[in-house]
Design an enzyme around this catalytic site. Structure first.
Site, PDB file in Angstrom:
ATOM      1  N   HIS A 131      16.362  47.369  96.742  1.00 28.29           N
ATOM      2  CA  HIS A 131      15.485  46.225  97.011  1.00 28.29           C
ATOM      3  C   HIS A 131      16.282  45.233  97.868  1.00 28.29           C
ATOM      4  CE1 HIS A 131      13.287  42.500  95.966  1.00 28.29           C
ATOM      5  NE2 HIS A 131      12.287  43.266  95.570  1.00 28.29           N
ATOM      6  N   GLN A 133      13.549  47.238  87.454  1.00 28.30           N
ATOM      7  CA  GLN A 133      12.442  48.166  87.166  1.00 28.30           C
ATOM      8  C   GLN A 133      12.705  49.061  85.965  1.00 28.30           C
ATOM      9  OE1 GLN A 133       9.500  48.152  88.588  1.00 28.30           O
ATOM     10  NE2 GLN A 133      10.035  46.615  90.110  1.00 28.30           N
ATOM     11  N   LYS A 188       9.016  41.091  84.540  1.00 31.66           N
ATOM     12  CA  LYS A 188       8.710  42.523  84.638  1.00 31.66           C
ATOM     13  C   LYS A 188       8.773  43.211  83.270  1.00 31.66           C
ATOM     14  CE  LYS A 188      10.437  42.796  89.390  1.00 31.66           C
ATOM     15  NZ  LYS A 188       9.319  43.009  90.309  1.00 31.66           N
ATOM     16  N   CYS A 241       9.640  45.249  99.736  1.00 36.30           N
ATOM     17  CA  CYS A 241      10.986  44.648  99.870  1.00 36.30           C
ATOM     18  C   CYS A 241      12.072  45.715  99.948  1.00 36.30           C
ATOM     19  CB  CYS A 241      11.292  43.670  98.738  1.00 36.30           C
ATOM     20  SG  CYS A 241      10.228  42.244  98.721  1.00 36.30           S
TER      21      CYS A 241
HETATM   22  N1  PMP Z   1      15.265  44.680  92.325  1.00 36.83           N
HETATM   23  C1  PMP Z   1      14.183  45.448  92.135  1.00 36.83           C
HETATM   24  C2  PMP Z   1      14.351  46.925  92.008  1.00 36.83           C
HETATM   25  C3  PMP Z   1      12.929  44.856  92.033  1.00 36.83           C
HETATM   26  O1  PMP Z   1      11.855  45.625  91.842  1.00 36.83           O
HETATM   27  C4  PMP Z   1      12.811  43.458  92.141  1.00 36.83           C
HETATM   28  C5  PMP Z   1      11.451  42.787  92.074  1.00 36.83           C
HETATM   29  N2  PMP Z   1      10.478  43.409  92.837  1.00 36.83           N
HETATM   30  C6  PMP Z   1      13.972  42.703  92.308  1.00 36.83           C
HETATM   31  C7  PMP Z   1      15.180  43.345  92.399  1.00 36.83           C
HETATM   32  C8  PMP Z   1      13.933  41.211  92.394  1.00 36.83           C
HETATM   33  O2  PMP Z   1      13.437  40.696  91.203  1.00 36.83           O
HETATM   34  P1  PMP Z   1      13.004  39.164  91.100  1.00 36.83           P
HETATM   35  O3  PMP Z   1      12.091  38.925  92.271  1.00 36.83           O
HETATM   36  O4  PMP Z   1      12.287  39.089  89.789  1.00 36.83           O
HETATM   37  O5  PMP Z   1      14.230  38.353  91.158  1.00 36.83           O
END
Ligand code: PMP
Length: 412
Positions: free
Chosen positions: A129, A209, A232, A370
């Site tokens: 990500h 995740q 999440k 992302c």
């Molecule tokens: N890493 C992964 C694998 C994610 O899925 C996400 C959220 N989509 C994030 C990092 C970032 O998480 P957050 O936006 O809650 O800080």
């Protein structure tokens, strides 16, 4: 409906705990399949927030009045719940942050700025990500360190042999995602950590995740750092966790300066508070942290194994059904996955799929998730992603499949 009875969980009782699932979207019953972006909140979490603001809203730690004491006890009890949830050894190894993103930034800035030097290497993977790419890119640039990227196979699988080739005496940090948000594939983090430790490197695991789906045991994994987000795991937004091994956290300088993280301040010098407060500058997100505790209680009461079993059944059912659609391709169709189905349909843009499904009350996520470098590696601009939570049903997957078939008919 008969299929739902096979699982060890009472789906209708679970669904009743999530008030939002009753709502209609565009005149249709909501089918919420965007759980990898954020999960819905159970009544227990919503009630905890209301209860805190209605009965014992106060700033924590320094107050001696009753409200402050109650708020402090509730806040600190979530820290203990998180410790148990991921099986950390010490409660002071649990740092509250705003979420996974802030947790990774904390490590990159505190550990990275104090430890990295020119020529050092940080290893990440193609699956990451942006939250687990950009903080490392920023600190690597500042310190003259280099980012190395583990390639993946065509199905999104982490290429372990390639990883071993990248590991060297220059490797200082390996930061990898536990389960990919874009594809759902699970990385072999335990083996990744073992190999890194053999080279003397630390490992940070992005558990954004994985934490809601898999049993997390940071001691068994031997992770040096582990991050996840409250929103999440059925908890609120704006609160997350950084786990770090005590001796490593103790050796790290503060991330942010301010109240709460100090022991004593004078204009000449400041000494810092002990763990975990050294990393929690300012008034924290008290209400949401307490409510995160309620979310973890709910997961624990239903049972992670029961939830996993149900989600695995949903994943298998959805995968089979999706594969029966001729022009559809699942990206990352590996055996070891969390309940995420990411797919592309020949000749139909993911954004059109998302809009047309929304018109039918079905919420999915479309785009690059992302993970732009991953999409570039797969040679696609983005995918449509359906991600399942403990409250999803087989009927909802049937509705998704019928919805996709309708979209294909409309677009052809
Ligand atoms: N890493 C992964 C694998 C994610 O899925 C996400 C959220 N989509 C994030 C990092 C970032 O998480 P957050 O936006 O809650 O800080």
């Amino acid at each position: 409906m008969s299929k739902n009875v096979l699982s060890n969980i009472d789906l209708s009782a679970i669904r009743q705990q999530f008030p939002i699932l009753d709502r209609q979207v565009k005149g249709k019953q909501l089918v919420y399949l965007d759980n990898a972006a954020t999960t819905q909140k159970p009544k227990a979490v919503i009630d905890t927030l209301t209860d805190y603001y209605s009965r014992y809203n106060a700033n924590i730690h320094r107050g001696i009045h009753t409200l402050a004491e109650e708020a402090t006890i509730a806040y600190e009890s979530t820290r203990e719940k998180v410790r148990g949830f991921i099986n950390a050894k010490h409660v002071e190894e649990i740092i509250f942050t705003r979420g996974t993103t802030e947790s990774i930034n904390l490590v990159a800035n505190s550990w990275g700025r104090s430890q990295l030097k020119e020529g050092d290497e940080i290893i990440i993977s193609t699956l990451e990500h942006h939250s687990n790419i950009v903080p490392w890119q920023l600190i690597a640039k500042e310190k003259g360190a280099n980012l190395r990227v583990v390639p993946i196979g065509d199905n999104g699988e982490f290429l372990f042999d390639e990883y071993l080739k990248l590991l060297s005496a220059n490797t200082r940090m390996v930061s990898v995602v536990h389960a990919s948000n874009a594809l759902g594939v699970i990385n072999p983090v335990k083996q990744i950590i073992e190999a890194a430790h053999r080279m003397g490197a630390l490992v940070m695991v992005d558990g954004a995740q994985s934490t809601v789906h898999l049993d997390i045991d940071v001691q068994d994994l031997q992770a040096d750092f582990f991050a996840f987000s409250g929103h999440k795991v059925y908890g609120p937004t704006g609160v997350g966790v950084l786990y770090g091994k005590k001796e490593i956290l103790e050796s790290m300088p503060p991330f942010q300066g301010g109240g709460e993280m100090i022991r004593e301040v004078s204009f000449k010098e400041t000494t810092f508070n002990e763990l975990p407060y050294k990393f929690e500058a300012g008034t924290p997100n008290i209400a949401d942290t307490i409510a995160l505790g309620s979310a973890l209680d709910l997961i624990t009461s239903i049972g992670k194994l029961n939830i996993r079993h149900h989600e695995d059944e949903l994943l298998a059912y959805a995968t089979n059904a999706l594969l029966s659609i001729e022009s559809l391709r699942i990206m990352g169709n590996t055996p070891n996955k969390v309940s995420v189905c990411s797919f592309v349909i020949d000749g139909v843009h993911p954004q059109d799929i998302g809009i047309l499904l929304d018109n039918q009350g079905i919420a999915v996520r479309t785009g690059h998730h992302c993970t732009q470098p991953l999409m570039a590696r797969l040679g696609i601009p983005g995918t449509t992603r359906a991600s399942f939570a403990m409250y999803n049903t087989f009927e909802e997957i049937d509705i998704l499949i019928a919805g996709i078939q309708k979209v294909i008919r409309m677009m052809k």
